[in-house]
Design a protein around this motif. Structure first.
Motif, short mmCIF file in Angstrom:
data_model
loop_
_atom_site.label_atom_id
_atom_site.label_comp_id
_atom_site.label_asym_id
_atom_site.label_seq_id
_atom_site.Cartn_x
_atom_site.Cartn_y
_atom_site.Cartn_z
N GLN A 27 -0.61 -1.19 -8.59
CA GLN A 27 -1.85 -0.60 -8.08
C GLN A 27 -1.81 0.92 -8.18
OE1 GLN A 27 -4.66 -1.30 -4.30
NE2 GLN A 27 -2.65 -0.53 -3.70
N ARG A 82 -7.47 -0.59 -11.36
CA ARG A 82 -6.72 -1.12 -10.20
C ARG A 82 -6.57 -2.63 -10.31
NH1 ARG A 82 -6.47 1.44 -5.48
NH2 ARG A 82 -8.30 2.66 -6.07
N SER A 83 -7.68 -3.33 -10.54
CA SER A 83 -7.59 -4.79 -10.62
C SER A 83 -6.83 -5.22 -11.87
CB SER A 83 -8.99 -5.42 -10.60
OG SER A 83 -9.74 -5.03 -11.73
N ALA A 98 -6.32 -3.65 -2.20
CA ALA A 98 -7.09 -2.44 -2.47
C ALA A 98 -7.79 -1.90 -1.22
CB ALA A 98 -8.14 -2.72 -3.54
N TYR A 132 3.50 -5.38 -6.84
CA TYR A 132 2.04 -5.31 -6.86
C TYR A 132 1.59 -3.90 -6.50
CZ TYR A 132 0.24 -10.15 -7.25
OH TYR A 132 -0.15 -11.38 -7.69
N THR A 139 -2.95 -4.63 -11.18
CA THR A 139 -2.36 -5.54 -10.20
C THR A 139 -2.43 -6.99 -10.65
OG1 THR A 139 -4.48 -5.46 -8.99
CG2 THR A 139 -2.72 -4.07 -8.18
N SER A 171 0.82 -1.22 0.00
CA SER A 171 0.00 0.00 0.00
C SER A 171 0.85 1.27 0.00
CB SER A 171 -0.92 0.02 1.23
OG SER A 171 -1.79 -1.10 1.24
N SER A 182 -5.01 -8.76 -5.21
CA SER A 182 -5.43 -7.46 -5.74
C SER A 182 -6.57 -6.88 -4.92
CB SER A 182 -5.87 -7.62 -7.20
OG SER A 182 -6.46 -6.44 -7.69
#
Length: 291
Positions: free
Chosen positions: A170, A180-181, A206, A166, A184, A95, A202
């Motif tokens: 993102q 986003r999906s 998120a 990853y 990733t 993140s 993923s």
């Protein structure tokens, strides 16, 4: 924003958030094609709270285990090798990129990045990337005339390096049209993960990013007298209900199907947008708010 607009935009958000087609692009396009004002980055972020609530409920057992194991690992060193505890740390690590870039590029995200020409380009480019990644995964799974099927990685193989990659993928979704999906999952497939593992991580990755973004925008929106709270909350509830159904369908779909339908959809949509903008039938810029 009218109640009808909020209904349609809530449906669009719920339908597209978890599919690799870019929900932010579809919200922007729905408004543009309908002649409505651009719902804006704030509306997108707040309605995403609804879709992330769907993730929390759908993956509640996984998330509950991860949070519990992560907290226990803070005090118990023997827990730090536990798969769920490691996943907690990896979600935090993954993140970081979007957190840093989301704050740094806030003005661009709410302004220049919402140009439809950029959106269309990203739809096409990331569609091609997803298609290549999907083909590589299919080749590994099926093998070939002169090679045996290759075992792909699962989430138990995820480490800090892959978690950061990853996360970088993102962060690309800050640009409407990327997804986003889609970003990733593509990154996961290129790193050798199975479709199911890439999609599951993923969705988990998120959760903190989207909730943080939504709460951040919510704080700012509460200070704005022009926010249509009723329609926005209504759209968020619609996005939650539709999003939950889409997650359940998508997780079953990817276990046996290819991503190619989404690839072709992205490419065709991107080309259509470029043609319409070039012909002057569609403005590349957001409609100005009357408020």
């Amino acid at each position: 924003m009218s109640w009808f607009e909020s209904l349609i935009l809530g449906l669009v958000q719920g339908l597209t958030e978890f599919l690799p087609v870019s929900s932010s692009a579809h919200l922007r396009l729905t408004a543009a094609f309908s002649g409505w004002e651009d719902p804006g980055a704030a509306f997108t972020a707040i309605t995403q709270i609804g879709t992330e609530a769907a993730v929390l409920i759908y993956f509640r057992k996984d998330i509950g285990r991860i949070i519990s194991a992560w907290f226990r690992s803070l005090a118990d060193k023997s827990m730090r090798g536990d798969q769920d505890a490691r996943m907690g740390w990896l979600v935090i690590v993954g993140s970081i990129p979007i957190g840093v870039l989301g704050v740094t590029l806030k003005d661009q995200i709410e302004g220049p990045f919402r140009d439809l020409r950029i959106t269309a380009t990203m739809l096409i480019v990331m569609g091609v990337v997803l298609g290549v990644a999907d083909r590589l995964a299919a080749r590994d799974e099926s093998g070939g005339r002169h090679r045996a099927p290759m075992q792909r990685k699962g989430l138990q193989d995820l480490g800090v390096r892959d978690g950061l990659i990853y996360g970088a993928c993102q962060a690309m979704a800050l640009i409407p049209g990327v997804s986003r999906s889609g970003a990733t999952i593509s990154g996961g497939l290129f790193m050798g993960y199975t479709r199911e593992s890439a999609a599951r991580y993923s969705f988990l990755l998120a959760v903190p990013a989207v909730l943080a973004s939504g709460l951040f925008e919510l704080k700012d929106a509460m200070e704005d007298d022009h926010v249509a709270w009723g329609p926005t909350i209504f759209a968020t509830v619609i996005a939650f209900a539709v999003g939950y159904v889409v997650i359940a369908w998508f997780m079953k779909f990817i276990s046996t199907k290819s991503f190619m339908p989404f690839v072709w959809y992205r490419i065709v949509l991107g080309i259509v947008i470029i043609v319409l903008v070039t012909m002057g039938a569609l403005s590349p810029h957001a409609a100005e708010s009357a408020g």
